[in-house]
Design a protein around this motif. Structure first.
Motif, PDB file in Angstrom:
ATOM      1  N   TYR A 165       0.833  -1.206   0.000  1.00 61.69           N
ATOM      2  CA  TYR A 165       0.000   0.000   0.000  1.00 61.69           C
ATOM      3  C   TYR A 165       0.868   1.257   0.000  1.00 61.69           C
ATOM      4  O   TYR A 165       0.659   2.178  -0.793  1.00 61.69           O
ATOM      5  CB  TYR A 165      -0.887  -0.075   1.239  1.00 61.69           C
ATOM      6  N   ARG A 166       1.862   1.296   0.873  1.00 60.12           N
ATOM      7  CA  ARG A 166       2.705   2.491   0.989  1.00 60.12           C
ATOM      8  C   ARG A 166       3.613   2.664  -0.230  1.00 60.12           C
ATOM      9  O   ARG A 166       3.855   3.788  -0.689  1.00 60.12           O
ATOM     10  CB  ARG A 166       3.527   2.414   2.271  1.00 60.12           C
ATOM     11  N   GLN A 167       4.123   1.550  -0.749  1.00 56.09           N
ATOM     12  CA  GLN A 167       4.985   1.640  -1.919  1.00 56.09           C
ATOM     13  C   GLN A 167       4.217   2.146  -3.142  1.00 56.09           C
ATOM     14  O   GLN A 167       4.716   3.003  -3.896  1.00 56.09           O
ATOM     15  CB  GLN A 167       5.609   0.269  -2.208  1.00 56.09           C
ATOM     16  N   VAL A 168       3.026   1.622  -3.340  1.00 56.83           N
ATOM     17  CA  VAL A 168       2.208   2.061  -4.469  1.00 56.83           C
ATOM     18  C   VAL A 168       1.783   3.515  -4.276  1.00 56.83           C
ATOM     19  O   VAL A 168       1.789   4.318  -5.226  1.00 56.83           O
ATOM     20  CB  VAL A 168       0.988   1.132  -4.631  1.00 56.83           C
ATOM     21  N   HIS A 169       1.443   3.868  -3.050  1.00 56.66           N
ATOM     22  CA  HIS A 169       1.109   5.258  -2.729  1.00 56.66           C
ATOM     23  C   HIS A 169       2.241   6.195  -3.140  1.00 56.66           C
ATOM     24  O   HIS A 169       2.021   7.212  -3.809  1.00 56.66           O
ATOM     25  CB  HIS A 169       0.850   5.358  -1.222  1.00 56.66           C
ATOM     26  N   ASP A 170       3.449   5.839  -2.761  1.00 57.34           N
ATOM     27  CA  ASP A 170       4.603   6.688  -3.057  1.00 57.34           C
ATOM     28  C   ASP A 170       4.843   6.795  -4.560  1.00 57.34           C
ATOM     29  O   ASP A 170       5.198   7.868  -5.072  1.00 57.34           O
ATOM     30  CB  ASP A 170       5.842   6.121  -2.348  1.00 57.34           C
ATOM     31  N   LEU A 171       4.637   5.705  -5.279  1.00 51.00           N
ATOM     32  CA  LEU A 171       4.829   5.741  -6.725  1.00 51.00           C
ATOM     33  C   LEU A 171       3.787   6.609  -7.417  1.00 51.00           C
ATOM     34  O   LEU A 171       4.104   7.306  -8.389  1.00 51.00           O
ATOM     35  CB  LEU A 171       4.795   4.320  -7.284  1.00 51.00           C
ATOM     36  N   TRP A 172       2.556   6.584  -6.947  1.00 52.78           N
ATOM     37  CA  TRP A 172       1.534   7.443  -7.543  1.00 52.78           C
ATOM     38  C   TRP A 172       1.874   8.914  -7.335  1.00 52.78           C
ATOM     39  O   TRP A 172       1.631   9.745  -8.205  1.00 52.78           O
ATOM     40  CB  TRP A 172       0.160   7.127  -6.952  1.00 52.78           C
ATOM     41  N   LEU A 173       2.443   9.240  -6.184  1.00 52.31           N
ATOM     42  CA  LEU A 173       2.764  10.636  -5.905  1.00 52.31           C
ATOM     43  C   LEU A 173       4.003  11.100  -6.668  1.00 52.31           C
ATOM     44  O   LEU A 173       4.074  12.241  -7.118  1.00 52.31           O
ATOM     45  CB  LEU A 173       2.968  10.826  -4.403  1.00 52.31           C
ATOM     46  N   ASP A 174       4.984  10.195  -6.805  1.00 54.29           N
ATOM     47  CA  ASP A 174       6.246  10.583  -7.450  1.00 54.29           C
ATOM     48  C   ASP A 174       6.889   9.346  -8.080  1.00 54.29           C
ATOM     49  O   ASP A 174       7.761   8.714  -7.490  1.00 54.29           O
ATOM     50  CB  ASP A 174       7.192  11.206  -6.412  1.00 54.29           C
ATOM     51  N   PRO A 175       6.450   8.960  -9.282  1.00 55.00           N
ATOM     52  CA  PRO A 175       6.959   7.728  -9.900  1.00 55.00           C
ATOM     53  C   PRO A 175       8.390   7.865 -10.404  1.00 55.00           C
ATOM     54  O   PRO A 175       8.723   8.826 -11.106  1.00 55.00           O
ATOM     55  CB  PRO A 175       5.993   7.485 -11.057  1.00 55.00           C
TER      56      PRO A 175
END
Length: 396
Positions: free
Chosen positions: A118-128
């Protein structure tokens, strides 16, 4: 004997005028009453028809006798005429059914998804970035054979329970649904555009969200050579279904005459009609013990194969054209959610994009296809504060 004659009307002009008026009024009243009665009867007809078509869609759908499900190969068109005829009625019935469902749990991603993923995907959506994609694959996914990626903890146990609550409620609705695909006979289709599918609004919304937020960008990350820049995208469409495998014995090894009717036994080697496929196990912890039903993937480069036993919450992501099969299940049961992504009009690309200029950049991989009703990078809401205290080790 004097002959009797009918009485004659009075000869007075005033009396004659009065009688004429009375006769006219009497005829007018009779005509008005008849017209009113006729109008009332006619107005009742559409009301009764409307009641039958709207209020009773659920009851009429429950009274349908669905065609038998028999074919184990090539069953895509089995009962097609019936499902096409009943498509509108069945969809209306699901809408009516859902309006009465007040106890269904919320399908919140902060509860459904493994917290690390969840956190990894969250971070990628914000700044891939490509580095974050590599870290995601290293920490949360492993490559079983070339082109087959496994996430040991995709859904949490709490998440699986909520998903199963929705699916169990749909199964008990009494509304008939069609088979999941041409080979499996036991399970349900979750798709608004397929006649005979289960169209429960929260399930359909959740499937679309799961595809947009996780499956599509993860598929593009794992298989960047198949993520082209063209429009419409090669992964624009979503088709989801469930499969229920059931052995001839329960988990304790006791034979049951009912199990033969409830689940598929195996799935021969095949490929999917998809660009990417996500296959997630939805067994609850108490259903962990089953025998057989290994999922086998062929290593197409080495001409060997590798099998995996699916545990609760475990997900497998692979290209649809990668050949795979499910071994026979001896005992217990296995519940699966399968989601296919493909192009418009069923298009499935099978050749990679050779030129890097044709492939999506890392920023483009984490984008929602145009026209989709979902979250974009600027509008993503992630419930980060909630998720900190929700997860425990026992739920993974």
């Amino acid at each position: 004997m004097t002959k009797q004659t009918p009485p004659r009307a009075p000869s007075s002009p005033l009396i004659r005028s009065t009688l004429v008026v009375l006769v006219f009024l009497s005829c007018w009243a009779t005509t008005t009453l008849c017209l009113a009665q006729t109008s009332t009867k006619e107005s009742m007809i559409p009301k009764k028809a409307n009641m039958a078509s709207s209020m009773r869609a659920l009851e009429r759908a429950r009274a349908l006798v669905a065609p038998a499900v028999e074919a184990t190969t090539g069953g895509e068109t089995e009962g097609m005429e019936f499902w096409n005829e009943q498509e509108t009625l069945v969809q209306e019935a699901w809408q009516e059914w859902y309006q009465d469902q007040t106890d269904l749990p919320e399908l919140s991603q902060a509860i459904l998804m493994n917290p690390d993923l969840y956190r990894q995907v969250h971070d990628l959506w914000l700044d891939p970035t490509e580095e974050k994609e590599r870290n995601l694959l290293q920490k949360s996914w492993e490559e079983l054979v070339p082109g087959v990626f496994v996430c040991r903890n995709f859904f949490t146990v709490s998440g699986i329970r909520r998903i199963r609550d929705h699916m169990d409620a749909a199964q008990q609705a009494g509304i008939p649904w069609r088979r999941p695909n041409g080979m499996n006979r036991h399970g349900m289709v979750l798709d608004m555009d397929t006649p005979g599918a289960v169209t429960s609004p929260p399930l359909l919304d959740w499937i679309q969200w799961l595809a947009d937020t996780y499956i599509r960008p993860l598929g593009r990350t794992c298989f960047p050579e198949f993520a082209g820049r063209g429009e419409p995208p090669d992964d624009s469409q979503v088709y989801a279904f469930t499969i229920h495998y059931q052995g001839e014995q329960d988990a304790a090894g006791q034979a049951s005459s009912e199990t033969k009717k409830k689940g598929d036994k195996k799935l021969p080697e095949h490929s999917d009609a998809s660009l990417f496929t996500l296959n997630v196990n939805l067994n609850l912890p108490e259903e962990r013990e089953y025998e057989g039903s290994l999922l086998e993937f062929r290593d197409q480069d080495a001409d060997t194969s590798q099998s995996i036993r699916l545990e609760p919450g475990m997900a497998v992501l692979h290209r649809g054209l990668h050949k795979h099969q499910a071994h026979p299940i001896q005992s217990g049961q296995r519940h699966q959610l399968v989601v296919w992504l493909f192009g418009d009009d069923g298009y499935v690309r099978f050749m990679p994009y050779e030129d890097d200029a044709e492939r999506r950049s890392v920023q483009e991989r984490w984008m929602i296809p145009s026209g989709k009703k979902s979250m974009d990078r600027e509008r993503m809401t992630w419930e980060t504060e909630e998720s900190e205290d929700i997860f425990t080790d026992s739920e993974l």
